[in-house]
Design a protein around this motif. Structure first.
Motif, short mmCIF file in Angstrom:
data_model
loop_
_atom_site.label_atom_id
_atom_site.label_comp_id
_atom_site.label_asym_id
_atom_site.label_seq_id
_atom_site.Cartn_x
_atom_site.Cartn_y
_atom_site.Cartn_z
N ARG A 183 32.34 37.01 35.72
CA ARG A 183 32.19 36.28 34.46
C ARG A 183 33.26 36.64 33.43
O ARG A 183 33.53 35.87 32.52
CB ARG A 183 30.80 36.53 33.87
N SER A 184 33.86 37.81 33.57
CA SER A 184 34.88 38.23 32.63
C SER A 184 36.22 37.58 32.97
O SER A 184 36.35 36.82 33.92
CB SER A 184 35.00 39.75 32.64
N ASP A 185 37.24 37.91 32.16
CA ASP A 185 38.55 37.30 32.35
C ASP A 185 39.38 37.99 33.42
O ASP A 185 40.41 37.48 33.85
CB ASP A 185 39.33 37.31 31.03
N ARG A 186 38.94 39.17 33.87
CA ARG A 186 39.66 39.92 34.88
C ARG A 186 38.69 40.52 35.89
O ARG A 186 37.54 40.79 35.56
CB ARG A 186 40.48 41.05 34.25
N ILE A 187 39.19 40.77 37.08
CA ILE A 187 38.38 41.36 38.15
C ILE A 187 38.25 42.86 37.91
O ILE A 187 39.17 43.52 37.44
CB ILE A 187 39.03 41.08 39.52
N GLY A 188 37.09 43.40 38.27
CA GLY A 188 36.91 44.85 38.21
C GLY A 188 35.58 45.31 37.64
O GLY A 188 35.15 46.42 37.90
N GLY A 189 34.92 44.47 36.85
CA GLY A 189 33.63 44.87 36.28
C GLY A 189 33.70 46.19 35.55
O GLY A 189 34.56 46.41 34.68
N LEU A 190 32.80 47.10 35.92
CA LEU A 190 32.76 48.43 35.31
C LEU A 190 34.09 49.16 35.43
O LEU A 190 34.53 49.84 34.50
CB LEU A 190 31.66 49.26 36.00
N LEU A 191 34.77 49.00 36.55
CA LEU A 191 36.04 49.68 36.75
C LEU A 191 37.09 49.18 35.77
O LEU A 191 37.98 49.93 35.35
CB LEU A 191 36.54 49.46 38.18
N GLU A 218 38.85 35.61 48.06
CA GLU A 218 39.08 34.74 46.92
C GLU A 218 38.36 35.32 45.70
O GLU A 218 37.17 35.62 45.75
CB GLU A 218 38.56 33.33 47.20
N PHE A 219 39.09 35.44 44.59
CA PHE A 219 38.51 35.94 43.34
C PHE A 219 38.52 34.83 42.31
O PHE A 219 39.56 34.21 42.06
CB PHE A 219 39.31 37.13 42.81
N LEU A 220 37.37 34.59 41.69
CA LEU A 220 37.24 33.58 40.64
C LEU A 220 36.74 34.26 39.38
O LEU A 220 35.68 34.88 39.38
CB LEU A 220 36.27 32.48 41.07
N THR A 221 37.50 34.15 38.29
CA THR A 221 37.13 34.79 37.03
C THR A 221 36.68 33.75 36.01
O THR A 221 36.91 32.55 36.17
CB THR A 221 38.31 35.58 36.46
N GLY A 226 24.77 31.53 36.87
CA GLY A 226 23.48 31.43 36.19
C GLY A 226 23.60 30.61 34.92
O GLY A 226 22.59 30.12 34.41
N LYS A 227 24.84 30.46 34.44
CA LYS A 227 25.11 29.64 33.26
C LYS A 227 26.15 28.57 33.58
O LYS A 227 25.89 27.38 33.47
CB LYS A 227 25.58 30.52 32.10
N ASP A 228 27.34 29.01 33.97
CA ASP A 228 28.42 28.07 34.25
C ASP A 228 28.25 27.36 35.60
O ASP A 228 28.74 26.25 35.79
CB ASP A 228 29.78 28.79 34.25
#
Length: 495
Positions: A183-191, A218-221, A226-228
Protein backbone atom coordinates in the motif's frame (compact mmCIF):
# COMPACT_ATOMS: atom_id res chain seq x y z
CA UNK A 1 36.30 -28.20 14.55
CA UNK A 2 38.77 -25.60 13.37
CA UNK A 3 40.05 -24.38 16.75
CA UNK A 4 39.02 -26.46 19.74
CA UNK A 5 40.50 -23.94 22.17
CA UNK A 6 39.56 -20.83 20.22
CA UNK A 7 37.11 -19.61 22.85
CA UNK A 8 40.03 -19.55 25.32
CA UNK A 9 42.58 -17.99 23.01
CA UNK A 10 40.55 -15.30 21.24
CA UNK A 11 38.60 -12.54 22.93
CA UNK A 12 35.34 -11.37 21.46
CA UNK A 13 35.90 -8.39 19.21
CA UNK A 14 33.03 -6.37 17.83
CA UNK A 15 33.06 -4.39 14.61
CA UNK A 16 33.99 -0.76 15.13
CA UNK A 17 31.29 1.87 15.40
CA UNK A 18 31.49 5.62 15.07
CA UNK A 19 31.32 7.42 18.40
CA UNK A 20 27.87 8.70 19.36
CA UNK A 21 28.82 12.33 18.77
CA UNK A 22 30.13 11.48 15.30
CA UNK A 23 27.27 9.33 14.09
CA UNK A 24 24.46 11.68 15.10
CA UNK A 25 25.60 13.99 12.30
CA UNK A 26 24.16 11.68 9.65
CA UNK A 27 21.55 9.01 8.95
CA UNK A 28 23.92 6.43 7.48
CA UNK A 29 24.93 3.11 8.99
CA UNK A 30 27.68 3.70 11.53
CA UNK A 31 29.04 0.22 12.16
CA UNK A 32 31.92 -1.02 10.04
CA UNK A 33 33.05 -4.61 9.52
CA UNK A 34 36.13 -6.34 10.82
CA UNK A 35 38.77 -7.33 8.29
CA UNK A 36 38.21 -10.92 7.21
CA UNK A 37 41.30 -12.20 9.04
CA UNK A 38 39.98 -10.82 12.33
CA UNK A 39 36.49 -12.10 11.61
CA UNK A 40 37.94 -15.58 11.13
CA UNK A 41 39.21 -15.51 14.72
CA UNK A 42 35.68 -14.67 15.87
CA UNK A 43 34.47 -17.79 14.07
CA UNK A 44 37.19 -19.72 15.86
CA UNK A 45 35.69 -18.81 19.25
CA UNK A 46 32.80 -21.23 18.62
CA UNK A 47 33.01 -24.24 20.93
CA UNK A 48 30.95 -26.53 18.67
CA UNK A 49 29.27 -27.58 21.90
CA UNK A 50 27.29 -30.79 22.22
CA UNK A 51 23.91 -29.04 22.47
CA UNK A 52 24.05 -25.85 20.35
CA UNK A 53 21.25 -23.76 21.83
CA UNK A 54 22.31 -20.98 19.43
CA UNK A 55 20.39 -22.70 16.62
CA UNK A 56 17.65 -24.21 18.77
CA UNK A 57 15.00 -21.53 18.40
CA UNK A 58 12.59 -22.93 20.97
CA UNK A 59 10.51 -21.07 23.55
CA UNK A 60 11.91 -21.24 27.07
CA UNK A 61 10.14 -19.38 29.90
CA UNK A 62 8.01 -17.51 27.38
CA UNK A 63 10.94 -16.19 25.32
CA UNK A 64 12.79 -17.54 22.28
CA UNK A 65 16.12 -19.16 22.99
CA UNK A 66 18.33 -19.34 19.93
CA UNK A 67 17.65 -18.69 16.26
CA UNK A 68 14.06 -19.39 15.11
CA UNK A 69 15.42 -20.06 11.60
CA UNK A 70 17.67 -22.83 12.94
CA UNK A 71 20.68 -21.41 11.11
CA UNK A 72 23.57 -23.86 11.10
CA UNK A 73 25.57 -21.71 13.46
CA UNK A 74 28.48 -23.98 14.51
CA UNK A 75 28.99 -25.02 10.88
CA UNK A 76 29.12 -21.47 9.55
CA UNK A 77 31.39 -20.39 12.41
CA UNK A 78 33.81 -23.19 11.59
CA UNK A 79 33.74 -22.32 7.89
CA UNK A 80 34.51 -18.70 8.71
CA UNK A 81 37.45 -19.76 10.82
CA UNK A 82 38.83 -21.86 7.96
CA UNK A 83 38.33 -18.93 5.56
CA UNK A 84 35.78 -20.81 3.44
CA UNK A 85 33.30 -17.95 3.06
CA UNK A 86 31.72 -19.35 -0.09
CA UNK A 87 30.68 -22.57 1.61
CA UNK A 88 29.66 -20.60 4.71
CA UNK A 89 27.32 -18.58 2.48
CA UNK A 90 25.85 -21.75 1.00
CA UNK A 91 25.18 -23.11 4.50
CA UNK A 92 23.61 -19.82 5.62
CA UNK A 93 21.48 -19.47 2.50
CA UNK A 94 20.07 -22.96 3.02
CA UNK A 95 18.15 -21.78 6.09
CA UNK A 96 17.84 -18.01 5.68
CA UNK A 97 16.46 -15.80 2.89
CA UNK A 98 17.78 -12.45 4.07
CA UNK A 99 20.76 -12.59 6.45
CA UNK A 100 21.74 -9.06 5.41
CA UNK A 101 18.64 -7.79 7.23
CA UNK A 102 18.90 -9.74 10.47
CA UNK A 103 22.67 -9.24 10.47
CA UNK A 104 21.86 -5.59 11.06
CA UNK A 105 18.64 -5.42 13.07
CA UNK A 106 18.22 -8.71 14.94
CA UNK A 107 18.76 -8.63 18.73
CA UNK A 108 20.81 -11.82 18.26
CA UNK A 109 18.76 -14.49 20.03
CA UNK A 110 21.50 -16.88 18.92
CA UNK A 111 24.18 -15.06 20.92
CA UNK A 112 22.06 -14.94 24.05
CA UNK A 113 21.83 -18.76 23.90
CA UNK A 114 25.52 -19.28 23.07
CA UNK A 115 27.27 -21.57 25.54
CA UNK A 116 30.13 -19.07 25.82
CA UNK A 117 27.57 -16.63 27.20
CA UNK A 118 27.12 -18.85 30.24
CA UNK A 119 30.35 -17.60 31.73
CA UNK A 120 31.91 -15.05 29.40
CA UNK A 121 31.27 -13.32 26.07
CA UNK A 122 29.21 -15.09 23.40
CA UNK A 123 30.52 -15.79 19.92
CA UNK A 124 29.89 -12.83 17.59
CA UNK A 125 27.37 -14.85 15.58
CA UNK A 126 25.40 -11.86 14.28
CA UNK A 127 28.47 -10.12 12.89
CA UNK A 128 29.78 -13.42 11.51
CA UNK A 129 26.57 -13.84 9.53
CA UNK A 130 26.70 -10.26 8.28
CA UNK A 131 30.30 -10.80 7.19
CA UNK A 132 29.29 -13.94 5.29
CA UNK A 133 26.46 -12.32 3.34
CA UNK A 134 28.38 -9.13 2.57
CA UNK A 135 31.32 -11.19 1.32
CA UNK A 136 28.88 -13.15 -0.85
CA UNK A 137 27.48 -9.96 -2.38
CA UNK A 138 30.94 -8.52 -2.98
CA UNK A 139 32.10 -11.72 -4.69
CA UNK A 140 28.98 -12.05 -6.84
CA UNK A 141 27.81 -15.21 -5.10
CA UNK A 142 24.27 -13.91 -4.50
CA UNK A 143 22.25 -14.26 -7.67
CA UNK A 144 18.57 -14.15 -8.63
CA UNK A 145 16.86 -17.44 -7.72
CA UNK A 146 15.21 -17.95 -11.10
CA UNK A 147 13.13 -21.14 -11.12
CA UNK A 148 13.91 -23.76 -13.75
CA UNK A 149 10.23 -24.24 -14.55
CA UNK A 150 6.97 -22.47 -13.82
CA UNK A 151 3.93 -24.16 -12.32
CA UNK A 152 1.61 -21.42 -13.69
CA UNK A 153 0.00 -21.26 -10.26
CA UNK A 154 -0.55 -17.65 -9.17
CA UNK A 155 -0.09 -16.36 -5.63
CA UNK A 156 -0.77 -12.87 -4.29
CA UNK A 157 1.18 -11.72 -1.24
CA UNK A 158 -0.41 -8.77 0.53
CA UNK A 159 2.29 -6.81 2.33
CA UNK A 160 6.00 -6.44 1.54
CA UNK A 161 7.54 -6.54 5.00
CA UNK A 162 10.00 -9.26 6.00
CA UNK A 163 7.28 -11.92 6.14
CA UNK A 164 5.80 -11.08 2.74
CA UNK A 165 9.21 -10.85 1.10
CA UNK A 166 10.34 -14.18 2.55
CA UNK A 167 7.16 -15.92 1.37
CA UNK A 168 7.42 -14.36 -2.09
CA UNK A 169 11.07 -15.41 -2.37
CA UNK A 170 10.29 -19.03 -1.50
CA UNK A 171 7.13 -19.35 -3.61
CA UNK A 172 8.83 -17.87 -6.66
CA UNK A 173 11.78 -20.20 -6.17
CA UNK A 174 9.30 -23.10 -6.37
CA UNK A 175 8.07 -21.83 -9.73
CA UNK A 176 4.80 -20.15 -8.78
CA UNK A 177 3.94 -16.74 -10.26
CA UNK A 178 4.08 -14.31 -7.35
CA UNK A 179 2.74 -10.77 -7.13
CA UNK A 180 3.42 -8.67 -4.03
CA UNK A 181 0.99 -5.84 -3.18
CA UNK A 182 2.18 -2.93 -1.05
CA UNK A 183 0.00 0.00 0.00
CA UNK A 184 2.93 2.34 0.50
CA UNK A 185 4.95 4.07 -2.22
CA UNK A 186 7.93 1.73 -1.83
CA UNK A 187 8.51 -1.96 -1.18
CA UNK A 188 9.76 -3.09 2.22
CA UNK A 189 7.05 -2.50 4.81
CA UNK A 190 8.60 -2.47 8.28
CA UNK A 191 12.08 -2.81 6.77
CA UNK A 192 11.55 0.33 4.70
CA UNK A 193 9.77 2.74 7.02
CA UNK A 194 9.68 1.13 10.47
CA UNK A 195 13.46 0.80 10.87
CA UNK A 196 15.64 3.93 10.58
CA UNK A 197 18.27 4.19 7.89
CA UNK A 198 21.16 4.15 10.38
CA UNK A 199 20.15 0.64 11.42
CA UNK A 200 19.28 -0.65 7.95
CA UNK A 201 20.47 1.37 4.99
CA UNK A 202 17.74 1.21 2.36
CA UNK A 203 20.36 0.50 -0.30
CA UNK A 204 20.71 -2.91 1.33
CA UNK A 205 16.96 -3.45 1.00
CA UNK A 206 16.87 -2.20 -2.60
CA UNK A 207 19.76 -4.52 -3.50
CA UNK A 208 17.69 -7.54 -2.43
CA UNK A 209 14.48 -6.33 -4.06
CA UNK A 210 16.26 -5.93 -7.40
CA UNK A 211 17.37 -9.56 -7.21
CA UNK A 212 13.82 -10.66 -6.45
CA UNK A 213 12.50 -8.68 -9.43
CA UNK A 214 15.14 -10.26 -11.67
CA UNK A 215 13.98 -13.65 -10.41
CA UNK A 216 10.48 -12.93 -11.69
CA UNK A 217 8.56 -11.56 -8.70
CA UNK A 218 6.15 -8.74 -9.53
CA UNK A 219 5.92 -5.85 -7.06
CA UNK A 220 2.96 -3.45 -7.09
CA UNK A 221 3.05 -0.36 -4.87
CA UNK A 222 0.46 2.22 -3.92
CA UNK A 223 -2.34 -0.35 -3.83
CA UNK A 224 -4.21 -0.69 -0.53
CA UNK A 225 -5.84 -4.11 -0.68
CA UNK A 226 -9.27 -3.97 0.91
CA UNK A 227 -9.77 -0.40 -0.32
CA UNK A 228 -8.22 0.12 -3.75
CA UNK A 229 -8.80 -3.44 -4.83
CA UNK A 230 -11.33 -5.87 -3.40
CA UNK A 231 -10.75 -9.49 -2.39
CA UNK A 232 -13.25 -10.63 -5.00
CA UNK A 233 -10.92 -9.42 -7.77
CA UNK A 234 -7.89 -11.02 -6.18
CA UNK A 235 -9.65 -14.35 -5.67
CA UNK A 236 -10.58 -14.39 -9.35
CA UNK A 237 -7.01 -13.62 -10.38
CA UNK A 238 -4.95 -15.79 -8.00
CA UNK A 239 -4.98 -19.40 -6.83
CA UNK A 240 -3.85 -18.50 -3.31
CA UNK A 241 -3.56 -15.30 -1.26
CA UNK A 242 -1.25 -14.67 1.68
CA UNK A 243 -2.07 -11.89 4.11
CA UNK A 244 1.21 -10.56 5.49
CA UNK A 245 0.10 -7.05 6.42
CA UNK A 246 1.82 -6.90 9.80
CA UNK A 247 0.46 -5.74 13.15
CA UNK A 248 -0.49 -2.29 11.97
CA UNK A 249 -2.65 -0.95 14.79
CA UNK A 250 -0.48 1.21 17.08
CA UNK A 251 -1.40 1.06 20.74
CA UNK A 252 -2.72 4.42 21.92
CA UNK A 253 -2.87 5.98 25.37
CA UNK A 254 -6.02 7.45 26.87
CA UNK A 255 -5.29 10.43 29.10
CA UNK A 256 -6.52 14.00 29.39
CA UNK A 257 -5.10 16.21 26.65
CA UNK A 258 -4.41 13.33 24.24
CA UNK A 259 -6.07 15.37 21.47
CA UNK A 260 -3.34 18.01 21.60
CA UNK A 261 -1.35 18.76 18.47
CA UNK A 262 2.19 17.36 18.04
CA UNK A 263 1.38 13.99 19.59
CA UNK A 264 2.17 11.24 17.10
CA UNK A 265 2.54 7.52 16.92
CA UNK A 266 6.18 6.49 16.67
CA UNK A 267 5.67 4.66 13.39
CA UNK A 268 4.28 7.82 11.76
CA UNK A 269 7.26 9.83 12.99
CA UNK A 270 9.82 7.30 11.75
CA UNK A 271 8.01 6.87 8.42
CA UNK A 272 7.88 10.61 7.75
CA UNK A 273 11.60 11.01 8.39
CA UNK A 274 12.70 8.04 6.29
CA UNK A 275 10.40 8.99 3.42
CA UNK A 276 11.77 12.54 3.39
CA UNK A 277 15.31 11.21 3.63
CA UNK A 278 14.77 8.98 0.60
CA UNK A 279 12.89 11.60 -1.40
CA UNK A 280 15.08 14.63 -0.81
CA UNK A 281 17.72 13.99 1.86
CA UNK A 282 15.36 15.87 4.25
CA UNK A 283 15.48 19.01 2.10
CA UNK A 284 11.70 19.01 1.49
CA UNK A 285 10.96 19.43 5.23
CA UNK A 286 8.09 16.97 4.71
CA UNK A 287 8.60 15.22 8.02
CA UNK A 288 7.59 15.61 11.64
CA UNK A 289 9.95 18.24 13.02
CA UNK A 290 11.93 17.67 16.22
CA UNK A 291 14.49 20.47 16.00
CA UNK A 292 14.61 22.58 19.14
CA UNK A 293 11.83 20.57 20.80
CA UNK A 294 11.54 18.77 24.10
CA UNK A 295 10.79 15.23 22.87
CA UNK A 296 8.96 12.77 25.08
CA UNK A 297 8.97 9.13 23.94
CA UNK A 298 6.37 6.91 25.59
CA UNK A 299 7.43 3.28 25.56
CA UNK A 300 10.65 1.32 25.58
CA UNK A 301 11.78 -1.32 23.12
CA UNK A 302 13.45 -0.96 19.75
CA UNK A 303 10.92 1.51 18.36
CA UNK A 304 11.27 3.89 21.30
CA UNK A 305 15.04 3.72 21.00
CA UNK A 306 14.83 4.43 17.26
CA UNK A 307 12.72 7.51 18.01
CA UNK A 308 15.37 8.79 20.41
CA UNK A 309 18.15 8.36 17.84
CA UNK A 310 16.09 9.97 15.09
CA UNK A 311 15.02 12.93 17.23
CA UNK A 312 18.62 13.60 18.24
CA UNK A 313 19.71 13.63 14.59
CA UNK A 314 16.96 16.13 13.84
CA UNK A 315 18.22 18.48 16.56
CA UNK A 316 15.94 17.83 19.54
CA UNK A 317 16.51 20.12 22.52
CA UNK A 318 15.97 17.29 24.98
CA UNK A 319 14.81 13.68 24.91
CA UNK A 320 13.11 11.62 27.61
CA UNK A 321 11.80 8.06 27.40
CA UNK A 322 9.14 6.65 29.70
CA UNK A 323 9.16 2.98 30.64
CA UNK A 324 6.34 1.56 32.73
CA UNK A 325 8.29 -1.37 34.11
CA UNK A 326 11.06 -1.29 36.75
CA UNK A 327 14.67 -0.89 35.68
CA UNK A 328 16.07 -4.33 34.78
CA UNK A 329 19.03 -5.71 36.74
CA UNK A 330 22.50 -5.33 35.26
CA UNK A 331 23.18 -9.05 35.72
CA UNK A 332 20.99 -12.14 35.50
CA UNK A 333 19.18 -13.17 38.62
CA UNK A 334 18.65 -16.76 39.69
CA UNK A 335 15.16 -16.88 38.18
CA UNK A 336 16.52 -16.04 34.72
CA UNK A 337 19.22 -18.65 34.03
CA UNK A 338 20.99 -19.34 30.75
CA UNK A 339 19.89 -20.27 28.06
CA UNK A 340 16.81 -18.13 28.67
CA UNK A 341 16.77 -14.71 27.05
CA UNK A 342 18.64 -12.45 29.52
CA UNK A 343 16.23 -9.99 31.10
CA UNK A 344 18.99 -7.55 31.96
CA UNK A 345 19.63 -3.86 31.39
CA UNK A 346 20.58 -3.09 27.79
CA UNK A 347 21.60 0.33 26.56
CA UNK A 348 20.96 0.61 22.83
CA UNK A 349 22.51 2.97 20.30
CA UNK A 350 19.91 5.74 20.67
CA UNK A 351 20.21 5.75 24.43
CA UNK A 352 24.02 5.83 24.11
CA UNK A 353 23.65 8.89 21.90
CA UNK A 354 21.31 10.60 24.36
CA UNK A 355 23.83 10.02 27.16
CA UNK A 356 26.60 11.50 25.01
CA UNK A 357 24.55 14.55 23.98
CA UNK A 358 22.60 15.34 27.14
CA UNK A 359 24.79 13.74 29.80
CA UNK A 360 22.28 11.28 31.22
CA UNK A 361 20.26 8.18 30.36
CA UNK A 362 16.94 9.28 28.80
CA UNK A 363 14.96 6.44 30.37
CA UNK A 364 12.60 7.14 33.25
CA UNK A 365 11.42 3.86 34.76
CA UNK A 366 8.11 3.01 36.44
CA UNK A 367 6.54 6.15 35.03
CA UNK A 368 3.70 7.02 32.69
CA UNK A 369 1.74 10.07 31.54
CA UNK A 370 -1.22 11.22 33.58
CA UNK A 371 -2.11 14.29 31.51
CA UNK A 372 -0.96 16.46 28.61
CA UNK A 373 -1.15 20.23 28.88
CA UNK A 374 -1.71 22.43 25.82
CA UNK A 375 -0.64 25.93 24.84
CA UNK A 376 -3.06 28.55 23.55
CA UNK A 377 -2.88 27.04 20.05
CA UNK A 378 -3.88 23.58 21.21
CA UNK A 379 -0.40 22.10 20.88
CA UNK A 380 1.13 19.95 23.59
CA UNK A 381 3.44 21.94 25.83
CA UNK A 382 3.90 19.91 28.98
CA UNK A 383 3.23 16.43 30.30
CA UNK A 384 2.23 15.48 33.81
CA UNK A 385 4.05 12.29 34.74
CA UNK A 386 3.18 9.90 37.54
CA UNK A 387 5.21 7.13 39.14
CA UNK A 388 4.04 3.51 39.12
CA UNK A 389 4.48 0.68 41.59
CA UNK A 390 4.23 -3.04 41.03
CA UNK A 391 1.38 -4.83 42.79
CA UNK A 392 0.08 -8.36 42.39
CA UNK A 393 -3.57 -8.65 41.41
CA UNK A 394 -5.32 -10.91 43.93
CA UNK A 395 -7.64 -12.55 41.41
CA UNK A 396 -5.32 -13.14 38.45
CA UNK A 397 -2.02 -13.26 40.33
CA UNK A 398 -0.48 -11.03 37.69
CA UNK A 399 1.77 -8.08 38.45
CA UNK A 400 0.15 -4.77 37.61
CA UNK A 401 1.71 -1.31 37.55
CA UNK A 402 -0.42 1.00 39.72
CA UNK A 403 -0.13 4.84 39.82
CA UNK A 404 1.32 6.27 43.05
CA UNK A 405 -0.84 9.11 44.33
CA UNK A 406 1.04 12.33 44.99
CA UNK A 407 4.01 11.39 42.77
CA UNK A 408 3.04 13.68 39.88
CA UNK A 409 5.74 15.69 38.13
CA UNK A 410 5.35 18.14 35.23
CA UNK A 411 7.94 18.21 32.43
CA UNK A 412 8.35 20.13 29.17
CA UNK A 413 7.10 18.23 26.13
CA UNK A 414 6.31 19.86 22.80
CA UNK A 415 6.70 16.69 20.72
CA UNK A 416 5.31 13.41 22.04
CA UNK A 417 5.94 10.08 20.31
CA UNK A 418 3.88 7.06 21.35
CA UNK A 419 5.90 3.85 21.03
CA UNK A 420 3.66 1.58 23.09
CA UNK A 421 3.55 -1.33 20.67
CA UNK A 422 0.84 -2.62 18.36
CA UNK A 423 -2.50 -4.30 18.93
CA UNK A 424 -2.91 -6.48 15.86
CA UNK A 425 -4.12 -6.51 12.27
CA UNK A 426 -6.21 -3.73 10.79
CA UNK A 427 -9.87 -4.57 10.65
CA UNK A 428 -10.56 -3.23 7.15
CA UNK A 429 -8.30 -5.94 5.72
CA UNK A 430 -9.61 -8.88 7.75
CA UNK A 431 -13.20 -7.68 7.31
CA UNK A 432 -12.77 -7.37 3.54
CA UNK A 433 -11.53 -10.95 3.33
CA UNK A 434 -14.03 -12.19 5.98
CA UNK A 435 -11.08 -13.59 7.90
CA UNK A 436 -11.70 -14.45 11.56
CA UNK A 437 -9.51 -12.84 14.22
CA UNK A 438 -8.51 -13.94 17.70
CA UNK A 439 -8.97 -12.09 20.99
CA UNK A 440 -5.95 -9.93 20.19
CA UNK A 441 -7.34 -9.02 16.73
CA UNK A 442 -4.65 -11.06 14.99
CA UNK A 443 -5.76 -12.98 11.91
CA UNK A 444 -6.72 -16.45 13.12
CA UNK A 445 -4.68 -18.95 11.11
CA UNK A 446 -3.60 -22.46 11.99
CA UNK A 447 -0.05 -22.91 13.24
CA UNK A 448 0.84 -25.76 10.90
CA UNK A 449 -1.02 -24.75 7.73
CA UNK A 450 -1.30 -20.93 8.08
CA UNK A 451 -4.77 -21.39 6.62
CA UNK A 452 -7.48 -18.98 7.75
CA UNK A 453 -11.18 -19.78 7.98
CA UNK A 454 -11.53 -18.74 4.34
CA UNK A 455 -10.39 -21.36 1.78
CA UNK A 456 -7.38 -20.22 -0.20
CA UNK A 457 -6.59 -17.34 2.16
CA UNK A 458 -3.50 -17.68 4.37
CA UNK A 459 -2.04 -15.38 7.03
CA UNK A 460 1.43 -15.16 8.53
CA UNK A 461 3.91 -12.93 10.31
CA UNK A 462 2.91 -10.22 12.74
CA UNK A 463 -0.58 -10.27 11.28
CA UNK A 464 -1.01 -13.80 12.60
CA UNK A 465 1.17 -13.86 15.73
CA UNK A 466 1.23 -10.21 16.79
CA UNK A 467 4.13 -7.78 16.97
CA UNK A 468 7.44 -9.59 16.92
CA UNK A 469 10.99 -9.55 15.55
CA UNK A 470 12.15 -9.43 11.93
CA UNK A 471 13.67 -12.90 12.30
CA UNK A 472 10.32 -14.32 13.38
CA UNK A 473 8.58 -12.60 10.45
CA UNK A 474 11.07 -14.18 8.04
CA UNK A 475 10.50 -17.55 9.67
CA UNK A 476 6.73 -17.17 9.36
CA UNK A 477 6.99 -16.17 5.70
CA UNK A 478 9.15 -19.17 4.85
CA UNK A 479 6.87 -21.61 6.68
CA UNK A 480 3.73 -20.08 5.14
CA UNK A 481 5.28 -20.46 1.69
CA UNK A 482 5.75 -24.19 2.35
CA UNK A 483 2.13 -24.51 3.46
CA UNK A 484 0.83 -22.64 0.40
CA UNK A 485 3.02 -24.70 -1.91
CA UNK A 486 1.70 -27.92 -0.36
CA UNK A 487 -1.88 -26.74 -0.77
CA UNK A 488 -1.24 -26.02 -4.45
CA UNK A 489 0.86 -29.05 -5.40
CA UNK A 490 -0.15 -31.70 -2.85
CA UNK A 491 3.37 -31.76 -1.48
CA UNK A 492 6.24 -29.33 -1.00
CA UNK A 493 9.94 -29.61 -1.66
CA UNK A 494 10.74 -26.22 -0.19
CA UNK A 495 13.16 -26.36 2.72
Amino acid sequence: MGKATGFLEYERKNAKAETPLERIRHFGEFRTSLVLEEQQKQGGRCMDCGVPFCQNGSIIAGMASGCPLHNLVPETNDLIFSGNYKQAFERLESTHCFPEFTGRVCPALCEAACTCNLDGSPVAIKENEKAIIEYAFEQGLVSPRIPRARTNKKVAVIGSGPCGLAAAHMLNQRGHLVTVYERSDRIGGLLRYGIPNMKLDKKVLDRRIRLMEEAGIEFLTGIDVGKDILPKELKARYDRILLACGASNPRDISVAGRDAKNIYFAVDFLTSVTKSLLNSDLKDDAFIQAKGKHVLVIGGGDTGNDCIATAIRLGAKSVAQLEMMPKPPEERDSLNPWPQWPRTLKTDYGQEEAIAVFGHDPRIYQTTVKEFKKDKNGAVKKAVLIKLEAKKDKESGRIQMIPVEGSEKTVDADLVLIAAGFLGSQSYVTDAFSVAVDERTNAAAKQDSYQTNVPGIFAAGDMRMGQSLVVWAVKEGMEAAKAIDKSLMGYTNLS
